[in-house]
Scaffold this active site. Sequence first.
Site: not given
Length: 300
Positions: A116, A153-156
């Site tokens: 993230q 964990h990467k999330h938009l």
Amino acid sequence: MTEPRLLPGSLWPAIVQRTQHALACGALRPIETVQTTVDDAGVRFVVRQVSSVARKEDDGRQRRAAAAEGARHNPFLPCDPDLVVCDLGARHRVVLNKFNVIAHHLLIVTRRFEAQEALVNESDFEALFTCLAEFDGLGFYNGGALAGASQPHKHLQIVPLPLSQTGPAVPVEPLFADDGAGAPRLPFAHAFARLDARLGSNAPRMAQHACAHYRALMEAAGLRAVEIDGEAHQSAPYNLLVTREWMLLVPRSAASVEGIAVNGLGFAGSLFVRDAAQMRAIAELGPMTVLRRAAGPAPA
């Protein structure tokens, strides 16, 4: 399971259908709130408060369970299939936010693990604008735990607009009028850019355009890229807000103010409180003071 892929014009019907399914099977757990408005510094803030003690306690159990589960494994690998709306190419997936406060709140999740704290890249922006081409929404990114990110964990994220049935679609937009130097009149630390909305239906071109502005805003806000394991990461936490027409970046100095957690939506003019005590704190301090303390004051 093979998730459906996005076809033009199909995203909103897919969101509605998946929401109905997820509610019916219990995968989606909305947090019921009571909405009020608080006027401060030229903005009519939307404040949502958990609707009852029983619901608040239930929400607390949900979040503690989610935190415990998250400590054991990554909830995005794999995603709960009952919450998956569709795939966006090979790198991203659209998922319903399990504990949503705003209806049809979406997450754009990378299909393999990315941190993230990694910089938002052109591929991420293309996924975001693919969605924004399908319906009017506010995209936001919580860059790190101090900025409100609950998962590494990467999330938009995207919420549909308007954020309130009265006033502008995004409550802070009245402050976006030029101050004579082309900048909005926001009393907290920020960097701002207008986007070329004419590119909005062309997600790849809009992604290139937005990514260039994003890097410029990072620099303007005093943030730099730091290489970690060969990937560019942020040097400090921040929130990023994106619509079809503008982009706002806010560096963060505190995760919460008087116990009130602030994420990217706060800087759009939408705040969430868990109880009457937090609601009183909002009323006493003023929402804009909360934002200034979370971000730091605007430069003189």
